[in-house]
Write an enzyme that holds these catalytic residues in place. Structure first.
Site, PDB file in Angstrom:
ATOM      1  N   ALA A  81       0.832  -1.204   0.000  1.00 37.88           N
ATOM      2  CA  ALA A  81       0.000   0.000   0.000  1.00 37.88           C
ATOM      3  C   ALA A  81       0.871   1.261   0.000  1.00 37.88           C
ATOM      4  CB  ALA A  81      -0.954  -0.045   1.188  1.00 37.88           C
ATOM      5  N   SER A  82       0.656   2.159   0.961  1.00 35.54           N
ATOM      6  CA  SER A  82       1.301   3.472   0.918  1.00 35.54           C
ATOM      7  C   SER A  82       2.792   3.456   1.220  1.00 35.54           C
ATOM      8  CB  SER A  82       0.591   4.436   1.869  1.00 35.54           C
ATOM      9  OG  SER A  82      -0.678   4.775   1.352  1.00 35.54           O
ATOM     10  N   ILE A  83       3.347   2.347   1.641  1.00 36.13           N
ATOM     11  CA  ILE A  83       4.803   2.285   1.745  1.00 36.13           C
ATOM     12  C   ILE A  83       5.412   2.442   0.351  1.00 36.13           C
ATOM     13  CG2 ILE A  83       6.760   0.850   2.476  1.00 36.13           C
ATOM     14  CD1 ILE A  83       4.980  -0.331   4.633  1.00 36.13           C
TER      15      ILE A  83
END
Length: 358
Positions: A81-83
């Site tokens: 995801a946002s990593i």
């Protein structure tokens, strides 16, 4: 929620990485924290602690694939995801070092064909800290047309369709966390390198860091542990991703890769000292948000310790990559059963020995 004994049995006996003997932990053995969290939340997934990019504690709990009863392993890939935003930012900083991009130049320098009036006010810095002022035209269309995520769009098409709306506020005035910022970043990376975005990230960041299990190809995302809305009975949660969303949340990775990446990006000369300063400078204090991720201040044994804090949340995936910026400890948590992200952060805090936040 899974039965706790079944969860612990599924995680038992799996191969670990380089793990310290119990005596080395004293009274603070991580098993105490993990056991309590499993008991209270039904957590399943991967827990990894280490330093200097190497794990010294690994615990796997439950199933990566519940229906097939495939146990979670230390090297199980998960959608991160946002990593992905953090990996993208590292790539942008490498391009800044090479003189191919500029964090504070008008966006029209990186994208000469971009809308001139707003492009003169936008910068990569504001895009990378989610404070650009661009409206979230993507989510508006996705809500109106649920089939949007099955449509193939080129970067140029996605940029024209979602990324050139009238500014909702002056860049830098406030935080607005959405993927349109990152569609524009993809376009800038592709223009600067002459490569497709994923190829640029692989050659500039993933390969030099040795992140062999990290990527955003369809094959890598398909190989990731599936995500779930619920576990009993299992209810799978789709995580459709198109290439034009790769920068904001389209990558998959493993715990060992993320631990290695954090050490090399934050602690070594992979990035210049100036790039590391930019990576860890908080741009939006109300959100602890720097460029592509957060920097939190933890209280550990009475001392304030800054930590790079990358989180991932999409569909049923919940992840934390927490790295003490004094280089003393890294925690990686990977889960695919839709736990609360706040609870995951608290779990990571406890594993790092940090005091609970008020």
């Amino acid at each position: 929620m899974l039965n706790r004994r079944a969860v612990l049995r599924a995680g038992a006996g799996l191969p670990l990485l380089s793990v310290l003997p119990a005596s080395a932990w004293g009274a603070g053995h991580p098993d105490t924290v993990v056991d309590a969290f499993v008991r209270d939340t039904g957590f399943q997934g991967v827990v990894m602690l280490g330093r200097a990019g190497r794990a010294d504690y690994v615990r796997t709990v439950g199933y990566a694939d519940i229906e097939a009863k495939v146990p979670a392993r230390a090297d199980t890939p998960y959608a991160i995801a946002s990593i992905s935003k953090w990996l993208t930012t590292v790539t942008v900083l490498k391009l800044v070092e090479r003189g191919l991009l500029d964090l504070d130049a008008p966006l029209t320098r990186a994208l000469p064909d971009y809308r001139a009036d707003t492009g003169a006010r936008l910068t990569l810095r504001r895009l990378l800290c989610n404070a650009s002022g661009l409206p979230n035209l993507f989510i508006a269309e996705a809500k109106a047309d649920p089939t949007l995520l099955q449509a193939d769009l080129t970067t140029a098409q996605a940029l024209a369709r979602f990324g050139q709306g009238d500014l909702a506020f002056e860049p830098g005035a406030r935080f607005d966390y959405h993927p349109v910022n990152w569609i524009v970043v993809i376009a800038a990376v592709e223009r600067a390198t002459g490569l497709p975005f994923q190829a640029a990230v692989r050659s500039i960041t993933l390969e030099p860091l040795g992140l062999k299990a990290t990527g955003a190809t369809d094959a890598m995302l398909a190989a990731a542990a599936p995500s779930y809305r619920a576990t009993n009975p299992p209810d799978r949660w789709r995580n459709d991703r198109r290439p034009y969303l790769a920068a904001s949340g389209g990558y998959a990775s493993t715990a060992p890769d993320l631990m290695r990446a954090a050490h090399l990006a934050f602690d070594t000369d992979f990035l210049t000292a100036e790039s590391r300063r930019q990576l860890t400078h908080v741009e939006v204090p109300t959100e602890d948000y720097a460029l592509g991720g957060r920097v939190r201040r933890l209280t550990i044994q009475g001392q304030t310790v800054p930590a790079g804090w990358e989180t991932g949340r999409t569909a049923g995936y919940r992840l934390v990559l927490g790295h003490r910026l004094d280089g003393r400890r890294t925690v990686v948590l990977m889960n695919n059963t839709a736990l609360s992200q706040k609870t995951m952060d608290q779990f990571a805090d406890a594993l790092l020995g940090a005091e609970p936040r008020a």
